[in-house]
Write a protein that holds these residues in place. Structure first.
Motif, PDB file in Angstrom:
ATOM      1  N   ALA A 110       0.837  -1.207   0.000  1.00  0.00           N
ATOM      2  CA  ALA A 110       0.000   0.000   0.000  1.00  0.00           C
ATOM      3  C   ALA A 110       0.869   1.253   0.000  1.00  0.00           C
ATOM      4  O   ALA A 110       0.588   2.213  -0.726  1.00  0.00           O
ATOM      5  CB  ALA A 110      -0.936  -0.011   1.205  1.00  0.00           C
ATOM      6  N   SER A 111       1.920   1.247   0.794  1.00  0.00           N
ATOM      7  CA  SER A 111       2.815   2.402   0.875  1.00  0.00           C
ATOM      8  C   SER A 111       3.527   2.660  -0.450  1.00  0.00           C
ATOM      9  O   SER A 111       3.596   3.797  -0.934  1.00  0.00           O
ATOM     10  CB  SER A 111       3.830   2.177   1.995  1.00  0.00           C
ATOM     11  OG  SER A 111       4.774   3.205   2.017  1.00  0.00           O
ATOM     12  N   ASN A 141      -6.475  -5.339   3.439  1.00  0.00           N
ATOM     13  CA  ASN A 141      -5.995  -6.712   3.521  1.00  0.00           C
ATOM     14  C   ASN A 141      -6.815  -7.652   2.634  1.00  0.00           C
ATOM     15  O   ASN A 141      -6.930  -8.843   2.916  1.00  0.00           O
ATOM     16  CB  ASN A 141      -5.964  -7.199   4.964  1.00  0.00           C
ATOM     17  CG  ASN A 141      -4.803  -8.116   5.230  1.00  0.00           C
ATOM     18  OD1 ASN A 141      -3.906  -8.246   4.425  1.00  0.00           O
ATOM     19  ND2 ASN A 141      -4.837  -8.771   6.376  1.00  0.00           N
ATOM     20  N   SER A 142      -7.404  -7.086   1.571  1.00  0.00           N
ATOM     21  CA  SER A 142      -8.207  -7.908   0.670  1.00  0.00           C
ATOM     22  C   SER A 142      -7.541  -8.065  -0.688  1.00  0.00           C
ATOM     23  O   SER A 142      -8.178  -8.460  -1.661  1.00  0.00           O
ATOM     24  CB  SER A 142      -9.601  -7.294   0.489  1.00  0.00           C
ATOM     25  OG  SER A 142      -9.509  -6.018  -0.115  1.00  0.00           O
ATOM     26  N   TYR A 143      -6.255  -7.765  -0.730  1.00  0.00           N
ATOM     27  CA  TYR A 143      -5.491  -7.867  -1.957  1.00  0.00           C
ATOM     28  C   TYR A 143      -5.087  -9.311  -2.220  1.00  0.00           C
ATOM     29  O   TYR A 143      -4.676 -10.020  -1.319  1.00  0.00           O
ATOM     30  CB  TYR A 143      -4.248  -6.967  -1.861  1.00  0.00           C
ATOM     31  CG  TYR A 143      -3.247  -7.297  -2.909  1.00  0.00           C
ATOM     32  CD1 TYR A 143      -3.424  -6.845  -4.200  1.00  0.00           C
ATOM     33  CD2 TYR A 143      -2.161  -8.109  -2.633  1.00  0.00           C
ATOM     34  CE1 TYR A 143      -2.533  -7.187  -5.183  1.00  0.00           C
ATOM     35  CE2 TYR A 143      -1.266  -8.449  -3.610  1.00  0.00           C
ATOM     36  CZ  TYR A 143      -1.462  -7.986  -4.882  1.00  0.00           C
ATOM     37  OH  TYR A 143      -0.587  -8.339  -5.858  1.00  0.00           O
ATOM     38  N   LYS A 144      -5.178  -9.725  -3.472  1.00  0.00           N
ATOM     39  CA  LYS A 144      -4.730 -11.051  -3.907  1.00  0.00           C
ATOM     40  C   LYS A 144      -3.724 -10.874  -5.038  1.00  0.00           C
ATOM     41  O   LYS A 144      -3.882  -9.999  -5.882  1.00  0.00           O
ATOM     42  CB  LYS A 144      -5.910 -11.873  -4.423  1.00  0.00           C
ATOM     43  CG  LYS A 144      -7.033 -12.052  -3.417  1.00  0.00           C
ATOM     44  CD  LYS A 144      -6.678 -13.103  -2.404  1.00  0.00           C
ATOM     45  CE  LYS A 144      -7.838 -13.405  -1.496  1.00  0.00           C
ATOM     46  NZ  LYS A 144      -7.837 -12.739  -0.230  1.00  0.00           N
ATOM     47  N   PRO A 145      -2.671 -11.702  -5.099  1.00  0.00           N
ATOM     48  CA  PRO A 145      -1.644 -11.546  -6.148  1.00  0.00           C
ATOM     49  C   PRO A 145      -2.174 -11.605  -7.578  1.00  0.00           C
ATOM     50  O   PRO A 145      -1.570 -11.061  -8.472  1.00  0.00           O
ATOM     51  CB  PRO A 145      -0.692 -12.708  -5.873  1.00  0.00           C
ATOM     52  CG  PRO A 145      -0.860 -13.003  -4.433  1.00  0.00           C
ATOM     53  CD  PRO A 145      -2.322 -12.724  -4.141  1.00  0.00           C
ATOM     54  N   ILE A 172      -5.629  -0.502  -5.923  1.00  0.00           N
ATOM     55  CA  ILE A 172      -4.704  -1.486  -5.346  1.00  0.00           C
ATOM     56  C   ILE A 172      -4.366  -1.094  -3.915  1.00  0.00           C
ATOM     57  O   ILE A 172      -4.368  -1.938  -3.012  1.00  0.00           O
ATOM     58  CB  ILE A 172      -3.436  -1.616  -6.205  1.00  0.00           C
ATOM     59  CG1 ILE A 172      -3.776  -2.179  -7.593  1.00  0.00           C
ATOM     60  CG2 ILE A 172      -2.392  -2.493  -5.503  1.00  0.00           C
ATOM     61  CD1 ILE A 172      -2.653  -2.049  -8.614  1.00  0.00           C
ATOM     62  N   GLU A 173      -4.083   0.186  -3.713  1.00  0.00           N
ATOM     63  CA  GLU A 173      -3.751   0.674  -2.374  1.00  0.00           C
ATOM     64  C   GLU A 173      -4.903   0.413  -1.397  1.00  0.00           C
ATOM     65  O   GLU A 173      -4.694  -0.072  -0.284  1.00  0.00           O
ATOM     66  CB  GLU A 173      -3.435   2.166  -2.425  1.00  0.00           C
ATOM     67  CG  GLU A 173      -3.109   2.753  -1.069  1.00  0.00           C
ATOM     68  CD  GLU A 173      -2.910   4.255  -1.096  1.00  0.00           C
ATOM     69  OE1 GLU A 173      -2.655   4.806  -0.003  1.00  0.00           O
ATOM     70  OE2 GLU A 173      -3.006   4.895  -2.172  1.00  0.00           O
ATOM     71  N   LEU A 215       3.880   5.509  -5.934  1.00  0.00           N
ATOM     72  CA  LEU A 215       3.793   5.414  -7.395  1.00  0.00           C
ATOM     73  C   LEU A 215       2.633   6.241  -7.922  1.00  0.00           C
ATOM     74  O   LEU A 215       2.767   6.930  -8.935  1.00  0.00           O
ATOM     75  CB  LEU A 215       3.598   3.961  -7.824  1.00  0.00           C
ATOM     76  CG  LEU A 215       4.845   3.120  -7.984  1.00  0.00           C
ATOM     77  CD1 LEU A 215       4.470   1.674  -8.253  1.00  0.00           C
ATOM     78  CD2 LEU A 215       5.728   3.641  -9.088  1.00  0.00           C
ATOM     79  N   LYS A 216       1.507   6.165  -7.232  1.00  0.00           N
ATOM     80  CA  LYS A 216       0.313   6.905  -7.661  1.00  0.00           C
ATOM     81  C   LYS A 216       0.624   8.391  -7.790  1.00  0.00           C
ATOM     82  O   LYS A 216       0.251   9.029  -8.775  1.00  0.00           O
ATOM     83  CB  LYS A 216      -0.814   6.670  -6.659  1.00  0.00           C
ATOM     84  CG  LYS A 216      -2.080   7.457  -6.925  1.00  0.00           C
ATOM     85  CD  LYS A 216      -3.118   7.188  -5.864  1.00  0.00           C
ATOM     86  CE  LYS A 216      -2.637   7.728  -4.541  1.00  0.00           C
ATOM     87  NZ  LYS A 216      -3.590   7.579  -3.454  1.00  0.00           N
TER      88      LYS A 216
END
Length: 127
Positions: A60-61, A92-96, A85-86, A66-67
């Motif tokens: 996220a950081s 904590n719901s991000y998936k690769p 994405i951030e 980048l954003k």
């Protein structure tokens, strides 16, 4: 999922950056592009590695940084993908295999190509 339109970069923003340089008698746009390649491209590589892992807060950081750099060139669609994405990483719901990651990678590669072309044009103008 956001679908990006091409060109990624807003050329009105590029014109504004160019004008800033002309007003101050400097190569401001070229300096911005060089800083992008020096700092932002390596940061994108870090993001590529982070998406494989589970460190959501670091992802996220990095994507937040980048954003900001992407938005400097008016690439607002790509900046919105970074925002998505951030947000998911912070929740904590991000998936690769996240669709936005694929869109980001393709869009970022397109942005790099566009900036390379703009740089060539600016260098030829300066010569």
């Amino acid at each position: 999922m956001i679908k990006l339109t091409y060109p990624i970069i807003n050329h009105e923003t590029i014109d504004s950056l160019r004008e800033l340089g002309e007003d101050s008698n400097s190569a401001f746009l070229l300096e911005m592009i060089d800083l992008f390649f020096k700092h932002t491209v390596p940061l994108s590589e870090e993001v590529r590695e982070l998406v494989k892992g589970h460190n959501h807060l670091e992802l996220a950081s990095k994507i937040h940084a980048l954003k900001s750099q992407i938005a400097n060139f008016g690439a607002m669609g790509l900046a919105q993908v970074c925002q998505n994405i951030e947000k998911d990483a912070r929740a904590n719901s991000y998936k690769p295999n996240h669709d936005d990651i694929r869109v980001f990678m393709a869009g970022f590669a397109g942005m790099v190509k566009e900036l390379e072309e703009i740089k060539k044009i600016e260098l030829s103008r300066a010569a």
